[in-house]
Design a protein around this motif. Structure first.
Motif, PDB file in Angstrom:
ATOM      1  N   THR A 194      -6.924 -10.104 -37.383  1.00  0.00           N
ATOM      2  CA  THR A 194      -6.713  -8.931 -36.543  1.00  0.00           C
ATOM      3  C   THR A 194      -6.255  -9.325 -35.153  1.00  0.00           C
ATOM      4  OG1 THR A 194      -8.455  -7.797 -37.752  1.00  0.00           O
ATOM      5  CG2 THR A 194      -7.823  -6.856 -35.644  1.00  0.00           C
ATOM      6  N   SER A 195      -6.854 -10.364 -34.594  1.00  0.00           N
ATOM      7  CA  SER A 195      -6.460 -10.789 -33.251  1.00  0.00           C
ATOM      8  C   SER A 195      -5.026 -11.297 -33.225  1.00  0.00           C
ATOM      9  CB  SER A 195      -7.418 -11.858 -32.731  1.00  0.00           C
ATOM     10  OG  SER A 195      -7.402 -12.978 -33.585  1.00  0.00           O
ATOM     11  N   ARG A 214      -2.575 -10.262 -35.222  1.00  0.00           N
ATOM     12  CA  ARG A 214      -1.688  -9.105 -35.321  1.00  0.00           C
ATOM     13  C   ARG A 214      -1.578  -8.380 -33.986  1.00  0.00           C
ATOM     14  NH1 ARG A 214      -4.065  -5.638 -39.427  1.00  0.00           N
ATOM     15  NH2 ARG A 214      -5.654  -7.190 -39.742  1.00  0.00           N
ATOM     16  N   ILE A 215      -2.696  -8.258 -33.262  1.00  0.00           N
ATOM     17  CA  ILE A 215      -2.663  -7.616 -31.942  1.00  0.00           C
ATOM     18  C   ILE A 215      -1.823  -8.445 -30.995  1.00  0.00           C
ATOM     19  CG2 ILE A 215      -4.086  -7.023 -29.941  1.00  0.00           C
ATOM     20  CD1 ILE A 215      -6.291  -6.251 -31.966  1.00  0.00           C
ATOM     21  N   TYR A 216      -1.995  -9.771 -31.028  1.00  0.00           N
ATOM     22  CA  TYR A 216      -1.196 -10.653 -30.178  1.00  0.00           C
ATOM     23  C   TYR A 216       0.296 -10.499 -30.483  1.00  0.00           C
ATOM     24  CZ  TYR A 216       0.929 -14.876 -28.355  1.00  0.00           C
ATOM     25  OH  TYR A 216       1.754 -15.743 -27.701  1.00  0.00           O
ATOM     26  N   ARG A 247       1.840  -7.985 -31.730  1.00  0.00           N
ATOM     27  CA  ARG A 247       2.330  -6.659 -31.363  1.00  0.00           C
ATOM     28  C   ARG A 247       2.457  -6.506 -29.847  1.00  0.00           C
ATOM     29  NH1 ARG A 247      -0.736  -2.348 -34.348  1.00  0.00           N
ATOM     30  NH2 ARG A 247       0.576  -3.131 -35.984  1.00  0.00           N
TER      31      ARG A 247
END
Length: 74
Positions: free
Chosen positions: A29-30, A32-34, A36
């Motif tokens: 998850t981290s 993917r956030i990075y 994006r």
């Protein structure tokens, strides 16, 4: 020369659906956030906003420190 029978060999393991080609789903998850927020034009905007916020915080700390160091004694 070898016969053409070898060209008809078929590897069934590649036609099975056990290979996960979805890279986005396998990332944390981290990550993917990075990807994006911190890459591309959004990343440039976020880095600029972060740098501006850091400069404002440093300015405020300097202003308050200067006020207390240089104030006139009573």
């Amino acid at each position: 020369m070898e016969s053409g029978a070898e060209s008809s060999v078929h590897y069934d393991r590649w036609s099975e659906s056990n290979i996960n080609m979805n890279v986005e789903a396998s990332q944390s998850t981290s990550r993917r956030i990075y990807n994006r927020v911190c890459t591309g034009s959004t990343g440039i905007i976020m880095k600029s906003a972060g740098a501006l916020a850091a400069m404002v915080v440093i300015y405020i700390i300097g202003y308050v420190t200067g006020y207390y160091v240089h104030r006139c004694p009573m």
